[in-house]
Design a protein around this motif. Sequence first.
Motif, mmCIF file in Angstrom:
data_model
loop_
_atom_site.group_PDB
_atom_site.id
_atom_site.type_symbol
_atom_site.label_atom_id
_atom_site.label_comp_id
_atom_site.label_asym_id
_atom_site.label_seq_id
_atom_site.Cartn_x
_atom_site.Cartn_y
_atom_site.Cartn_z
ATOM 1 N N UNK A 66 2.872 2.469 0.927
ATOM 2 C CA UNK A 66 3.012 3.557 -0.060
ATOM 3 C C UNK A 66 4.447 4.037 -0.164
ATOM 4 N N UNK A 67 5.151 4.098 0.966
ATOM 5 C CA UNK A 67 6.535 4.593 0.932
ATOM 6 C C UNK A 67 7.403 3.692 0.053
ATOM 7 N N UNK A 68 7.200 2.392 0.175
ATOM 8 C CA UNK A 68 7.968 1.452 -0.658
ATOM 9 C C UNK A 68 7.612 1.614 -2.116
ATOM 10 N N UNK A 69 6.323 1.695 -2.387
ATOM 11 C CA UNK A 69 5.880 1.857 -3.777
ATOM 12 C C UNK A 69 6.314 3.206 -4.342
ATOM 13 N N UNK A 70 6.267 4.258 -3.504
ATOM 14 C CA UNK A 70 6.720 5.576 -3.957
ATOM 15 C C UNK A 70 8.151 5.499 -4.470
ATOM 16 N N UNK A 71 9.018 4.822 -3.712
ATOM 17 C CA UNK A 71 10.429 4.742 -4.101
ATOM 18 C C UNK A 71 10.608 3.935 -5.393
ATOM 19 N N UNK A 72 9.928 2.805 -5.474
ATOM 20 C CA UNK A 72 10.061 1.964 -6.673
ATOM 21 C C UNK A 72 9.578 2.720 -7.909
ATOM 22 N N UNK A 73 8.396 3.300 -7.806
ATOM 23 C CA UNK A 73 7.804 3.968 -8.981
ATOM 24 C C UNK A 73 8.608 5.199 -9.387
ATOM 25 N N UNK A 74 9.197 5.874 -8.394
ATOM 26 C CA UNK A 74 9.975 7.083 -8.695
ATOM 27 C C UNK A 74 11.281 6.748 -9.408
ATOM 28 N N UNK A 75 11.841 5.566 -9.136
ATOM 29 C CA UNK A 75 13.210 5.305 -9.609
ATOM 30 C C UNK A 75 13.335 4.204 -10.657
ATOM 31 N N UNK A 86 -1.529 -9.968 0.301
ATOM 32 C CA UNK A 86 -2.915 -10.049 0.779
ATOM 33 C C UNK A 86 -3.679 -8.764 0.485
ATOM 34 N N UNK A 87 -3.231 -7.992 -0.479
ATOM 35 C CA UNK A 87 -3.874 -6.721 -0.798
ATOM 36 C C UNK A 87 -5.370 -6.946 -1.065
ATOM 37 N N UNK A 88 -6.209 -6.129 -0.439
ATOM 38 C CA UNK A 88 -7.653 -6.219 -0.660
ATOM 39 C C UNK A 88 -8.030 -5.562 -1.981
ATOM 40 N N UNK A 89 -9.222 -5.814 -2.498
ATOM 41 C CA UNK A 89 -9.678 -5.078 -3.686
ATOM 42 C C UNK A 89 -9.635 -3.566 -3.496
ATOM 43 N N UNK A 90 -9.904 -3.107 -2.281
ATOM 44 C CA UNK A 90 -9.840 -1.661 -2.003
ATOM 45 C C UNK A 90 -8.399 -1.165 -2.147
ATOM 46 N N UNK A 91 -7.426 -1.945 -1.666
ATOM 47 C CA UNK A 91 -6.022 -1.553 -1.763
ATOM 48 C C UNK A 91 -5.583 -1.571 -3.227
ATOM 49 N N UNK A 92 -6.070 -2.525 -3.976
ATOM 50 C CA UNK A 92 -5.744 -2.574 -5.407
ATOM 51 C C UNK A 92 -6.213 -1.284 -6.074
ATOM 52 N N UNK A 97 -5.052 4.069 -8.364
ATOM 53 C CA UNK A 97 -5.340 5.506 -8.453
ATOM 54 C C UNK A 97 -4.113 6.337 -8.090
ATOM 55 N N UNK A 98 -3.335 5.855 -7.099
ATOM 56 C CA UNK A 98 -2.196 6.648 -6.613
ATOM 57 C C UNK A 98 -1.071 6.741 -7.642
ATOM 58 N N UNK A 99 -0.821 5.648 -8.368
ATOM 59 C CA UNK A 99 0.356 5.629 -9.250
ATOM 60 C C UNK A 99 0.026 5.759 -10.728
#
Length: 212
Positions: A66-75, A86-92, A97-99
């Motif tokens: 999440x920290x990596x994605x937070x930075x990418x999405x913010x900037x 290897x992201x699971x369907x749950x992680x997808x 939902x988070x972003x």
Amino acid sequence: MPVSVKICGLSDRAGLDAAMAAGARYVGFVFFAKSPRAVTVEQAAALAVDVPPGIAKVALVVDADDATLDEIVARVPLDMLQLHGHETPERVAEVRARYGLPVMKAVGVASEADLPALNAYAAVADQILVDAKAPKGAPLPGGNGLAFDWRLIAGRRWPVPWMLAGGLTPDNLAEAVARTGARQVDVSSGVERAPGVKDEVRIRAFLDAAGL
Ligand SMILES: O=C(O)c1ccccc1NCC(=O)[C@H](O)[C@H](O)COP(=O)(O)O
């Protein structure tokens, strides 16, 4: 009938300009340090800011936290997240939902055994990327310039839009589309003159082959 094209692994202005001028509908930025196409957040932000509406800006990550994605999405101004690990369907579903961004999940295909995963991810993702499965031990989970047997997915359809990827080139694109029925395609190696070096002539040839 023309197919929509994603040019992935853009890391400089010349390649991005060539992709946009040729008619790409998606441009992809790779946030995976081992890739010869990897960009930093700063580089991607500087490139993405000039991409006009109508061309989707895609951030490609591999098992990012999440920290990596937070930075990418913010900037980085983005239209889609591509999960290529290897992201699971749950992680997808969690990332979606988070972003609040559309998520495309890449699924590696090498044999019939890989096909059920396409259905599982199509149930949670906004799009699926049907890619060649990376060879065992390969340093990259994608972008290997390898095609899979397109007969494996001939006639198959999923409840969400999908994109064909893996070893596509200006020379094999028509056959790939004819065999699979793909309406969207994705390419990285096939439009490069060296790993990570996009070739404007090959980009133009690929878009021509796509009917654009
Ligand atoms: O392109 C990369 O370097 C890469 C690195 C790590 C994970 C995924 C990567 N690319 C993912 C893509 O969406 C590629 O466009 C796709 O795998 C097709 O690649 P290619 O066979 O080179 O056209």
